[in-house]
Design a protein around this motif. Structure first.
Motif, short mmCIF file in Angstrom:
data_model
loop_
_atom_site.label_atom_id
_atom_site.label_comp_id
_atom_site.label_asym_id
_atom_site.label_seq_id
_atom_site.Cartn_x
_atom_site.Cartn_y
_atom_site.Cartn_z
N ARG A 1 13.73 -4.08 -2.85
CA ARG A 1 13.17 -3.16 -1.86
C ARG A 1 11.84 -2.59 -2.34
O ARG A 1 10.85 -2.53 -1.58
CB ARG A 1 14.16 -2.03 -1.59
CG ARG A 1 13.63 -0.99 -0.61
CD ARG A 1 14.63 0.15 -0.40
NE ARG A 1 14.13 1.13 0.55
CZ ARG A 1 14.77 2.25 0.87
NH1 ARG A 1 15.97 2.50 0.34
NH2 ARG A 1 14.24 3.10 1.73
N VAL A 2 11.81 -2.17 -3.59
CA VAL A 2 10.61 -1.55 -4.12
C VAL A 2 9.47 -2.56 -4.22
O VAL A 2 8.33 -2.27 -3.86
CB VAL A 2 10.91 -0.92 -5.50
CG1 VAL A 2 9.63 -0.44 -6.17
CG2 VAL A 2 11.87 0.26 -5.33
N GLN A 3 9.78 -3.76 -4.71
CA GLN A 3 8.72 -4.75 -4.86
C GLN A 3 8.14 -5.16 -3.51
O GLN A 3 6.94 -5.43 -3.41
CB GLN A 3 9.27 -5.98 -5.60
CG GLN A 3 9.64 -5.73 -7.05
CD GLN A 3 8.44 -5.55 -7.96
OE1 GLN A 3 7.36 -6.00 -7.66
NE2 GLN A 3 8.65 -4.87 -9.08
N ALA A 4 8.96 -5.18 -2.48
CA ALA A 4 8.45 -5.54 -1.14
C ALA A 4 7.43 -4.53 -0.65
O ALA A 4 6.36 -4.89 -0.14
CB ALA A 4 9.62 -5.65 -0.16
N SER A 5 7.75 -3.25 -0.79
CA SER A 5 6.79 -2.22 -0.35
C SER A 5 5.59 -2.18 -1.28
O SER A 5 4.46 -1.92 -0.85
CB SER A 5 7.47 -0.85 -0.29
OG SER A 5 7.90 -0.42 -1.56
N LEU A 6 5.82 -2.46 -2.55
CA LEU A 6 4.71 -2.46 -3.51
C LEU A 6 3.69 -3.54 -3.17
O LEU A 6 2.48 -3.31 -3.29
CB LEU A 6 5.25 -2.68 -4.92
CG LEU A 6 4.21 -2.80 -6.03
CD1 LEU A 6 3.34 -1.55 -6.08
CD2 LEU A 6 4.90 -3.03 -7.37
N GLU A 7 4.16 -4.70 -2.71
CA GLU A 7 3.22 -5.77 -2.35
C GLU A 7 2.32 -5.35 -1.20
O GLU A 7 1.14 -5.70 -1.16
CB GLU A 7 3.98 -7.05 -2.01
CG GLU A 7 4.66 -7.70 -3.21
CD GLU A 7 3.71 -7.94 -4.37
OE1 GLU A 7 2.59 -8.45 -4.13
OE2 GLU A 7 4.08 -7.61 -5.51
N VAL A 8 2.88 -4.58 -0.25
CA VAL A 8 2.05 -4.05 0.84
C VAL A 8 0.98 -3.13 0.28
O VAL A 8 -0.20 -3.20 0.64
CB VAL A 8 2.92 -3.30 1.87
CG1 VAL A 8 2.04 -2.65 2.93
CG2 VAL A 8 3.91 -4.25 2.52
N LEU A 9 1.37 -2.25 -0.62
CA LEU A 9 0.43 -1.30 -1.22
C LEU A 9 -0.65 -2.02 -2.02
O LEU A 9 -1.84 -1.70 -1.91
CB LEU A 9 1.19 -0.33 -2.11
CG LEU A 9 0.38 0.80 -2.76
CD1 LEU A 9 -0.26 1.68 -1.70
CD2 LEU A 9 1.26 1.62 -3.69
N LEU A 10 -0.26 -3.01 -2.79
CA LEU A 10 -1.24 -3.76 -3.58
C LEU A 10 -2.22 -4.51 -2.68
O LEU A 10 -3.42 -4.59 -2.98
CB LEU A 10 -0.53 -4.75 -4.50
CG LEU A 10 0.20 -4.14 -5.71
CD1 LEU A 10 1.01 -5.21 -6.42
CD2 LEU A 10 -0.77 -3.48 -6.67
#
Length: 205
Positions: free
Chosen positions: A183-192
């Motif tokens: 879950r965290v990595q998915a949202s992190l990819e959007v942020l990156l």
């Protein structure tokens, strides 16, 4: 004859025992007595090296730096620029049972920032401030229209990514079942993608 004492070795033993107690019984169970019992020693033996409960936790975090540095170096490899920044952020936002124990210890130390354990808090600050500097160094390589961002914008990007990771670390302790790595990595990819890899960053400039 006096016996030579390897202080670093003793502190490393105490750090491992602290993490073991926290892993098995929770961070609230970490006390001088519990760590002494784990090592088969007296409380007085422990206080020769670590004067308080807060210092027990700070010592464990301080000794974790070697492990973190090795893991981070392996993960980042020869990456440079924004790819290195992105890899650093992804590495920060991953979990293991031991990592969550160390995060719990970190939270307890910083929660007492205004208490009697300022020296322990400063140990933790040195660890976290050094991590922030790595974010800042990476953010200075972010480009817009082929040119590096200015230092102010780079600092904003570093701030956002660093705070995201620190917020994740709290949630990983508070509610690990919900805040999974996936879950965290998915949202992190959007942020990156928005902050680091997209060309249009008028909102962050």
């Amino acid at each position: 004859m006096p016996i030579d004492v390897d202080t670093d070795e003793r502190l490393a033993d105490i750090a491992r025992a602290t993490v073991d107690v926290a892993s098995e019984r929770g961070t609230r169970a970490v006390t001088l007595r519990a760590v002494a019992d784990r090592l088969g020693r007296s409380t007085a033996y422990i206080t020769n090296f670590v004067p308080s409960r807060a210092h027990l936790m700070a010592n464990a975090l301080d000794h974790a730096r070697t492990q973190w540095n090795a893991s981070r170096s392996e993960h980042l490899g020869e990456l440079v620029g924004v790819e290195r920044l992105a890899a650093l952020t992804r590495w920060m936002c991953s979990s293991s049972p031991e990592e969550n124990v160390l995060r719990s210890l970190w939270i307890e130390v910083i929660a007492d920032v205004r208490g009697a354990n300022q020296r322990a808090y400063e140990v933790v600050r040195r660890v976290t401030d050094a991590t922030y500097e790595k974010f800042l160094a990476g953010a200075e390589h972010v480009e817009v229209d082929g040119a590096s961002v200015d230092l102010e914008t780079a600092a904003h990007i570093a701030d956002i990514l660093y705070l995201y990771c620190r917020g994740y670390e709290v949630k990983a302790v508070e509610d690990p079942a919900s805040w999974t790595d996936a879950r965290v990595q998915a949202s992190l990819e959007v942020l990156l993608r928005i902050l680091v890899f997209d060309g249009d960053r008028e909102a962050t400039a």
